[in-house]
Design an enzyme around this catalytic site. Structure first.
Site, mmCIF file in Angstrom:
data_model
loop_
_atom_site.group_PDB
_atom_site.id
_atom_site.type_symbol
_atom_site.label_atom_id
_atom_site.label_comp_id
_atom_site.label_asym_id
_atom_site.label_seq_id
_atom_site.Cartn_x
_atom_site.Cartn_y
_atom_site.Cartn_z
ATOM 1 N N ASP A 260 -1.813 4.915 27.319
ATOM 2 C CA ASP A 260 -1.860 5.946 28.232
ATOM 3 C C ASP A 260 -3.652 6.259 28.408
ATOM 4 O OD1 ASP A 260 -1.407 7.970 29.993
ATOM 5 O OD2 ASP A 260 -0.056 9.119 29.008
HETATM 6 C C1 BGC Z 1 -0.095 10.353 31.941
HETATM 7 C C2 BGC Z 1 0.689 9.269 32.145
HETATM 8 C C3 BGC Z 1 0.194 8.747 33.618
HETATM 9 C C4 BGC Z 1 -1.147 8.375 33.406
HETATM 10 C C5 BGC Z 1 -1.962 7.738 34.540
HETATM 11 C C6 BGC Z 1 -1.536 10.293 31.848
HETATM 12 O O1 BGC Z 1 -2.054 11.553 31.912
HETATM 13 O O2 BGC Z 1 0.447 11.168 30.422
HETATM 14 O O3 BGC Z 1 2.052 9.364 32.322
HETATM 15 O O4 BGC Z 1 0.966 7.507 33.893
HETATM 16 O O5 BGC Z 1 -1.991 9.806 33.115
HETATM 17 O O6 BGC Z 1 -2.178 8.829 35.765
#
Ligand code: BGC
Length: 761
Positions: A260
């Protein structure tokens, strides 16, 4: 050439730097929702083979431009493009929690198919969806993106999403690769605080939080994203036992594990890594293939390999999985297969897509009260439409709709006018602000561009209420559209107070006193505390955040062109103090028997009529515009032998005067066994539509798999067993109104594993 031959040949020609480059996933920034950090110099790095995948690119032209650059790199390895497509791409559907409320996997699959079609037409290969984090803590803002509290409902949702996104196969130009997130137990943060860790027993992990991941894997999901959380003290990006151990070895997942956003670097903040190199090494060895945004893999891994601290085989393994994903997506055959599907404009926001989005609104609205019945409205006379969300475009799509354009959205006011036509006079007043506190408003507006989701009116709150009351008096009915702003729930938006904001509650009281029947529509990304509103209003409905077609869809429901057929996928709490809250709790040694709820709830200050496992309205609850009568529940046998099946049937009759749907729910209660199991566990549901007076026999079939629960002693242990003994099978319209049959079920001696589990071992 086979996939293996192709990958062997390509890997043999790659330098270490090129292999590590494939593990680098970046975003060029611009419109990212959560990133304090965005990457720089992306174009040059792509050309140099230092980047393998990119997400958050906002135009097809830019996607094409990056792909052109990738094809100028030495080995001409195409980029993989990803995006957060959570509940629709350009056509925004109701929030994930709302789609779960539909209790209708076919609908979920169709919305995901549309999302995939639109996203792929914009050059996107992979989407960071579905989020399948089971959540029993409504303080956590990301419950909005979650399929709710129940592992079975969440599993059906997960499978349907993956099937819809990946379509006939991820090599198809109109399909995208799904990414199950956030592995695992991100939905159980301490205190409901986003990013906080979870602590739980192995059995709870396997019974509650893992099932939707297993269902998504069984449906063929090509990728999984690691969570920001720790589990029992170990951050997921460093959780070798869960990523390399459980996911890859036990569950035999051979797809991609994506970090993530800056999750690799965050290992330093978690204090399990001292330096960036430690963080990169730990994450790679734990099983993370793609480093999102932190760029620590490219910055440090080559030196780590040269120093003998990282095995080159680990880099090769991760690189092979990235290249395999690109192969499976068809990108080596044609790097432009999605980019060239154009003209993209023709695929976006089509009439058919809007129609589905509109239908989804009715399917996801949960009607909690309908005294009178005041709903559906006649569609004639004078309607007072009030509330801060009654004429709003910016909030309707809710959180994580990164390609939403407010201009596409139909506000409630316009939708009502269009559906009701000239016979209905609509008088509008805002009535109050979403929130009155400017500091809170600024926080809620943090992701907004020039169109703010919360504006604080120049008029005083008193003045706005007076205006609303003046509009309400003399109307035949008042419809108040109240609730959260879109970013009041979502990532990094936990709440300690789950009531409607004070200004909105004051407005509702004033409207009640004004006289006409009061319909309250609540827009929210989470289960709110609503029992006061339920007492106050004649009709109360949760509309979640309905998406692009909010206005038409909600107007259909209010006027009766469609009926609200959503059911609660979460328990509505009575008070924040009882959280976490879920219907599927284990019994206590002192279950309720007497008159005093105190003994049942354990809370002296919870009034009679409320329950520890929810407020007034239980899990699975929702009214229709018609009424249903359930006949006696029967099974085809009263004893089941090992390996056997049980047929359960219940006659359902529409005894009202309108066609309508009910969600027939089947729960089981385990017999006495070595561990205490939840009082009820959902195992089947069916959404059934009947004409007036029509009757149908609703039939379910259960197998031993449905009864099995985890016997895990360690987190990697996938063992499950179904208990022999007297099982109670409950059927009814929600988790409290149930009729039951008791069956003596002799289960097999061997631990049962679900037939679809990829990890059968
Ligand atoms: C979130 C994810 C997301 C990623 C990309 C993160 O802050 O937890 O769910 O896919 O950002 O935007």
């Amino acid at each position: 050439m086979t996939e293996t031959e192709f990958l062997d040949d390509l890997l043999a020609r790659m330098t270490l730097a090129e292999k590590i480059g494939q593990l680098n996933l970046v975003t060029p920034g611009g419109d990212t929702a959560t990133g304090a950090v965005v990457n720089t110099g992306v174009a040059d790095k792509v050309r140099a083979g230092r980047i393998g995948s990119v997400f958050g690119v906002k135009s097809l032209a830019a996607v094409r431009g990056f792909q052109d650059l990738a094809l100028q790199s030495r080995l001409r390895i195409p980029l993989m493009f990803a995006e957060d497509v959570i509940h629709g791409h350009r056509t925004i559907f109701p929030l994930p929690i709302a789609l779960a409320a539909a209790f209708d996997p076919a609908l979920v699959r169709r919305t995901a198919r549309v999302a995939a079609d639109e996203a792929s037409a914009c050059g996107i290969d992979q989407v960071y969806a579905p989020m399948v984090d089971v959540c029993r803590d409504p303080r956590w803002g990301r419950i909005a993106e979650s399929p709710g509290e129940d592992p079975y409902l969440a599993s059906r949702y997960a499978a349907a999403m993956v099937e819809g996104l990946q379509g006939e196969g991820i090599d198809r130009p109109d399909s995208v690769m799904a990414c199950l997130k956030h592995f695992v137990a991100y939905g159980a943060p301490l205190g409901g605080r986003d990013y906080a860790g979870a602590d739980m027993s192995p059995a709870r992990l396997h019974d509650v939080y893992l099932p939707p991941f297993r269902a998504g894997l069984a449906a063929g999901a090509g990728s999984v994203m690691a969570g920001f959380n720790t589990l029992n003290g170990v951050p997921m990006h460093a959780h070798r036992r869960l990523l390399a151990g459980l996911l890859r070895e036990r569950l035999r997942f051979d797809g991609l594990v994506v970090a993530d956003y800056t999750g690799v670097a965050e290992l330093m903040a978690h204090r399990v890594a001292e330096t960036g190199a430690d963080a990169a090494r730990t994450a790679l060895e734990a099983g993370v293939d793609l480093d999102m945004v932190s760029e620590l893999f490219v910055a440090t891994l080559a030196a780590e390999v040269r120093a003998g601290r990282v095995a080159e085989a680990d880099v090769d393994g991760a690189c092979r999985r990235v290249l395999a994903a690109k192969w499976r997506l068809g990108l080596f055959a044609d790097p432009f297969r999605r980019i060239d599907r154009a003209p993209a404009g023709d695929r976006l926001l089509t009439r058919a897509n809007r129609r589905l989005a509109r239908k989804a609104v009715a399917e996801t609205c949960v009607l909690l009260k309908n005294a009178g019945p005041v709903l559906p409205l006649s569609g004639r006379g004078v309607l007072a439409l009030v509330g801060p969300l009654a004429d709003d475009r910016v909030n309707m799509s809710g959180t994580w709709a990164v390609n939403n354009r407010p201009a596409d959205v139909v506000p409630i006011r316009a939708g009502l006018a269009a559906v009701a036509g000239p016979g209905l006079a609509i008088r509008h007043a805002k009535g109050c602000n979403i929130v009155d506190d400017p500091v809170l408003a600024a926080r809620l507006n943090v992701h907004d561009g020039h169109e703010k989701s919360v504006t604080i009116d120049d008029r005083t709150p008193e003045r706005m209420i007076e205006e609303a009351v003046a509009v309400a008096r003399g109307a035949d009915v008042v419809v108040a559209v109240v609730g959260e702003a879109k970013e009041y729930s979502g990532e990094s938006s936990s709440r300690v107070d789950l009531r409607l904001p004070a200004g909105q509650r004051r407005l509702l009281e004033a409207l009640r006193a004004a006289g006409p029947p009061l319909v309250v529509v609540v827009m929210t990304g989470r289960p709110l505390i609503l029992h006061e509103e339920a007492a106050l209003a004649d009709a109360l409905m949760i509309a979640w955040f309905p998406g692009t077609e909010a206005g038409h869809g909600l107007a259909d429901v209010l006027i009766g062109e469609a009926e609200p057929s959503g059911r609660l996928p979460v328990s509505l709490p009575f008070h924040e103090g009882q959280i976490p809250v879920a219907y599927a709790e284990p019994p206590t040694g002192r279950p309720f028997r007497g008159r005093f709820e105190k003994f049942r709830t354990g809370y002296v200050d919870m009034p009679d009529g409320f329950s520890h496992d929810g407020g007034v309205h239980p899990f699975g609850f929702g009214l229709s515009y018609t009424r249903f009568a359930y006949g006696t529940v029967r099974t085809d046998r009263l004893s089941v032998s090992p390996g056997g099946r049980l047929r359960v049937e219940v006659p359902l009759r529409n005894v009202g005067s309108r066609t309508g749907s009910d969600v027939v729910q089947l729960y089981v209660q385990a017999p006495a066994g070595p561990v205490s199991r939840p009082v009820l566990e959902l195992k089947r549901f069916a959404k059934v539509t009947l004409r007036p007076e029509e009757e149908r026999l609703v039939v379910f079939e259960l197998t031993e798999d449905d009864l099995a629960a985890s016997t895990a002693e360690t987190i990697e242990d996938t063992g499950r067993r179904a208990q022999s003994g007297l099982w109670r099978i409950y059927v009814g319209p929600n988790a409290r109104a149930l009729d039951s049959v008791t069956v003596d079920w002799r289960t097999g001696p061997a631990p049962a594993l679900p037939a679809d589990a990829p990890g059968r071992s």
